[in-house]
Design a protein around this motif. Structure first.
Motif, mmCIF file in Angstrom:
data_model
loop_
_atom_site.group_PDB
_atom_site.id
_atom_site.type_symbol
_atom_site.label_atom_id
_atom_site.label_comp_id
_atom_site.label_asym_id
_atom_site.label_seq_id
_atom_site.Cartn_x
_atom_site.Cartn_y
_atom_site.Cartn_z
ATOM 1 N N SER A 16 -2.781 0.604 -7.772
ATOM 2 C CA SER A 16 -2.667 -0.147 -6.520
ATOM 3 C C SER A 16 -1.907 -1.439 -6.795
ATOM 4 O O SER A 16 -1.854 -1.909 -7.939
ATOM 5 C CB SER A 16 -4.042 -0.456 -5.935
ATOM 6 N N ASN B 238 0.854 4.140 -2.844
ATOM 7 C CA ASN B 238 0.596 5.544 -2.497
ATOM 8 C C ASN B 238 1.723 6.450 -2.971
ATOM 9 O O ASN B 238 1.484 7.579 -3.425
ATOM 10 C CB ASN B 238 0.419 5.680 -0.988
ATOM 11 N N SER C 79 0.839 -1.213 0.000
ATOM 12 C CA SER C 79 0.000 0.000 0.000
ATOM 13 C C SER C 79 0.868 1.254 0.000
ATOM 14 O O SER C 79 0.572 2.229 -0.701
ATOM 15 C CB SER C 79 -0.919 0.003 1.225
#
Length: 561
Positions: free
Chosen positions: A494, A472, A468
Motif C-alpha cells: 500500500s 491496487n 490507492s
C-alpha cells in the motif's frame, strides 16, 4: 531518428507490437476490448514522412563586378550600394518562402561582391531542394543578367547622384560558389492565423499556376512587411507559408457562385530557377489578360491562412521573435500596409491576369489561430512511501521486477502515454520503510503545454484515491508474476503518502516520423467512443514499448500518437 525509423521497419519489432497489443487488450477493464483485439496483428508498416531537426543552410560565394568603383563613396553611400545589390540578388533568385535576404560585402572598391544567402527548413532533407536550386541559379548567366538589370534600374532611381552614377553601368560578369556550405541546427517557433482578402476570388483564374503565383505574392507581401519591421536578422530567419480557404462571408459572394469546399494549396520550395519570381529586364504589353472583366465577381472575399515560422539559434530568440511578430500582426495598421505590398508585388508579375485579379484587393481582417513554441522537456521528481512491502529477502532481479511493476502502475493509473515517460528506483528510509523514487519526464511543443500536464500529474499524486489505485495495480501485477517471492512481497503493498520533489525544464529539439500500419483481425462490431479511445491507448502503448526496447540507452523521449 534513424534507429526509430529502422526499428519500425523491422518485422520483429512489429511482432512485438502485436504481442503487446494483445497483452494490453487482455488486461483492459473496458467491456468488449479483450474480445475485439485478442487476435489483432500488425500486417505492415508504411512510413509516410520524416521530419527532422530544423536547420539553417548558408550559401557563400562571390560575384565579379565590372564598372563599379566605390573608392569615392562615403560609408552611407557604400551601404546604399550594398542594399541595392542585396535586393537585386533576392529578386533574381528562385522563389523560396524560407529564404532570408542576401547579405553582401564589397571588396576591391566594389569589383568583388561577397554574399551569404540563408535558407531554412524543418529538416536537412526539407532544406536541401531549395539550397540546391539556389546554388544552381547562382551559376547561371541569366541570373547575372537579371542582377545587372535590377542593380542598374534601382541605382538609376536613387536620390543620391553619386550612387546613381556608380551603378549606371554596373555589370555582374561571373560568379564563384564557395564549396563551404554550412548547415546548422536551429530551434523554431510558429504562429498561425488567417486574413480576409476582399475584392479577390482565386476561382477567377483560368490556370492553376496563376493561383499558385497569387499565393506566392501574398507570402512575399507578408514576409517583406515583417522584414521591414526588423524581424529578419542574423539571429532570426523567417518562413511564411500561405494557403487559400473559402469565403468567410457567403453573403458577400455573388448569388450565382456555386458552393465550394476549402482550397488547400501546399507550398513547396521552388526547385527550378526557371520558375523564380523575378522582375524581367522587359515586360511584354501584348499579353492578353487571362481573366476577363465580365467573369469577375463584383465583390468577393476569401480567407488566406498563413503560417509564420521563426528559426533561431536559441529558445529565447525563437520565443521572443514569435511573440513580437504576434504583437505586430495584431495591430490594425498593418493590414493596409500588407494590402499595399500585395498590390505592389502583383504589378511585377509577367501575367496581366495576376495584376488584374489583385488590383483592388484589400486585407480587411486578421485572426491569429494558434502558435507553437520551442519544444521542451519538463522533469518532475518525487517519492511514494510504501507500507507492507518487504523486499529484504528479494534478489536484485526480483527487486527489479517489483520496480517495473511500480513504473507500470504509475503509467496505467496516471495515463502516461504519449510524449511522456516515468522511471522509478527503490530505496529505504531511516525507518526501514520502502520508498519508490520516481522521475517523470513530459515533452511538449511549448513550455506551457508541458508544465500544464506535469502540474496535473503532481496534483493527482496528492490524492488518496490515486495512491490507492496505484497500490491496487501493483498488487494485481505482482500476482501475475511467475515468481512466488515477488507475489508474496507485493500481495499487500500500500502507498501511505506522496512527496513532490523538484521540477526542471530544458529546451529540446524534435524529429518526427509519420506512417501507417495495417492492423488485422480487429473485431468487426463498431466501437463505442470509450472503446475507441481505449483501443488507441493500447496501440500507442504497444508501439512505445517496442520502440523503447529499440532505442536502448539513447537519450531522447518518445511521443506516439
Amino acid at each position: 531518428m534513424v534507429r526509430v525509423t529502422s526499428g519500425l521497419a523491422d518485422n520483429s519489432v512489429l511482432d512485438g507490437v502485436t504481442n503487446k497489443i494483445q497483452e494490453e487488450a487482455e488486461e483492459s477493464d473496458v467491456d468488449g476490448i479483450s474480445d475485439a483485439m485478442s487476435d489483432t496483428s500488425i500486417d505492415g508498416n508504411d512510413q509516410a514522412a520524416i521530419h527532422g531537426v530544423p536547420v539553417e543552410v548558408t550559401i557563400p560565394g562571390t560575384f565579379s563586378i565590372d564598372n563599379l568603383d566605390t573608392s569615392t563613396l562615403d560609408d552611407p553611400e557604400k551601404k546604399a550600394v550594398e542594399t541595392i545589390i542585396e535586393e537585386a540578388i533576392g529578386t533574381c533568385l528562385p522563389y523560396d518562402q524560407n529564404r532570408g535576404p542576401a547579405s553582401v560585402s564589397l571588396f576591391n572598391n566594389g569589383q568583388i561582391v561577397s554574399h551569404a544567402i540563408r535558407t531554412f527548413g524543418d529538416s536537412s532533407d526539407e532544406a536541401k531542394p531549395a539550397s540546391n536550386a539556389l546554388q544552381e541559379a547562382l551559376t547561371k548567366a541569366e541570373t547575372r543578367s537579371c542582377i545587372t538589370h535590377e542593380v542598374q534600374e534601382s541605382g538609376g532611381a536613387s536620390a543620391n547622384d553619386d550612387v546613381k552614377n556608380a551603378l549606371s553601368s554596373t555589370t555582374a560578369t561571373s560568379h564563384n560558389l564557395d564549396p563551404d556550405i554550412k548547415e546548422e541546427p536551429r530551434t523554431k517557433a510558429v504562429i498561425k492565423g488567417k486574413i480576409t482578402l476582399d475584392n479577390f476570388d482565386p476561382r477567377s483564374f483560368t490556370r492553376p499556376e496563376q493561383e499558385d503565383e497569387a499565393r506566392k505574392i501574398i507570402e512575399k507581401a507578408i514576409k517583406k512587411e515583417l522584414e521591414s519591421q526588423g524581424f529578419e536578422s542574423e539571429r532570426l530567419g523567417l518562413g511564411v507559408d500561405v494557403t487559400f480557404g473559402p469565403s468567410p462571408s457567403p453573403s458577400k459572394a455573388p448569388s450565382s457562385s456555386p458552393s465550394r469546399a476549402p482550397v488547400r494549396i501546399t507550398s513547396h520550395p521552388t526547385v527550378s530557377p526557371n520558375t523564380s519570381q523575378t522582375d524581367p529586364p522587359s515586360r511584354s504589353p501584348t499579353k492578353s489578360p487571362s481573366v476577363s472583366p465580365s467573369s469577375k465577381p463584383t465583390i468577393q472575399s476569401v480567407e488566406v491562412h498563413y503560417e509564420v515560422t521563426v528559426y533561431a539559434k536559441t529558445q529565447e530568440d525563437a520565443s521572443g521573435g514569435i511573440a513580437d511578430i504576434s504583437e505586430d500582426l495584431s495591430k490594425p495598421d498593418i493590414l493596409p500596409t500588407i494590402t499595399d505590398r500585395i498590390q505592389e508585388e502583383a504589378q511585377k508579375s509577367d501575367d496581366p491576369g495576376i495584376a488584374d485579379a489583385l488590383e483592388n484587393v484589400s486585407v480587411t481582417d486578421n485572426t491569429q489561430t494558434s502558435s507553437e513554441g520551442v519544444p521542451v522537456e519538463v522533469n518532475v521528481s518525487g517519492s511514494l512511501e510504501v507500507s507492507d512491502l518487504d523486499m529484504s529477502s528479494l534478489t536484485d532481479l526480483e527487486k527489479a521486477e517489483v520496480k517495473g511493476y511500480f513504473e507500470e502502475a504509475l503509467e496505467d493509473v496516471l495515463s502516461i502515454l504519449s510524449c511522456a515517460n516515468i522511471e522509478a528506483s527503490i530505496s529505504t528510509d531511516s525507518n526501514g520503510r520502502v520508498v519508490i523514487n520516481y522521475v517523470y519526464a513530459k515533452f511538449g511543443e511549448t513550455s506551457a503545454d508541458a508544465n500544464a500536464v506535469a502540474d496535473t500529474l503532481i496534483s493527482a499524486l496528492f490524492k488518496s484515491s490515486t495512491l490507492s489505485a496505484i497500490a491496487n495495480r501493483v498488487q494485481a501485477l505482482g500476482q501475475s508474476s511467475s515468481n512466488q517471492n515477488v507475489r508474496d512481497a507485493t500481495a499487500s503493498a500500500s502507498i501511505d503518502s506522496h512527496t513532490a520533489g523538484a521540477k526542471q525544464e530544458a529546451v529540446k529539439t524534435k524529429a518526427k516520423v509519420k506512417g501507417k500500419a495495417s492492423v488485422g483481425n480487429v473485431g468487426a462490431t463498431p466501437f463505442t467512443d470509450e472503446q475507441d479511445q481505449e483501443s488507441k491507448k493500447i496501440v500507442e502503448k504497444a508501439i512505445k514499448t517496442a520502440l523503447t526496447a529499440v532505442k536502448g540507452q539513447v537519450n531522447y523521449g518518445l511521443c506516439v500518437r
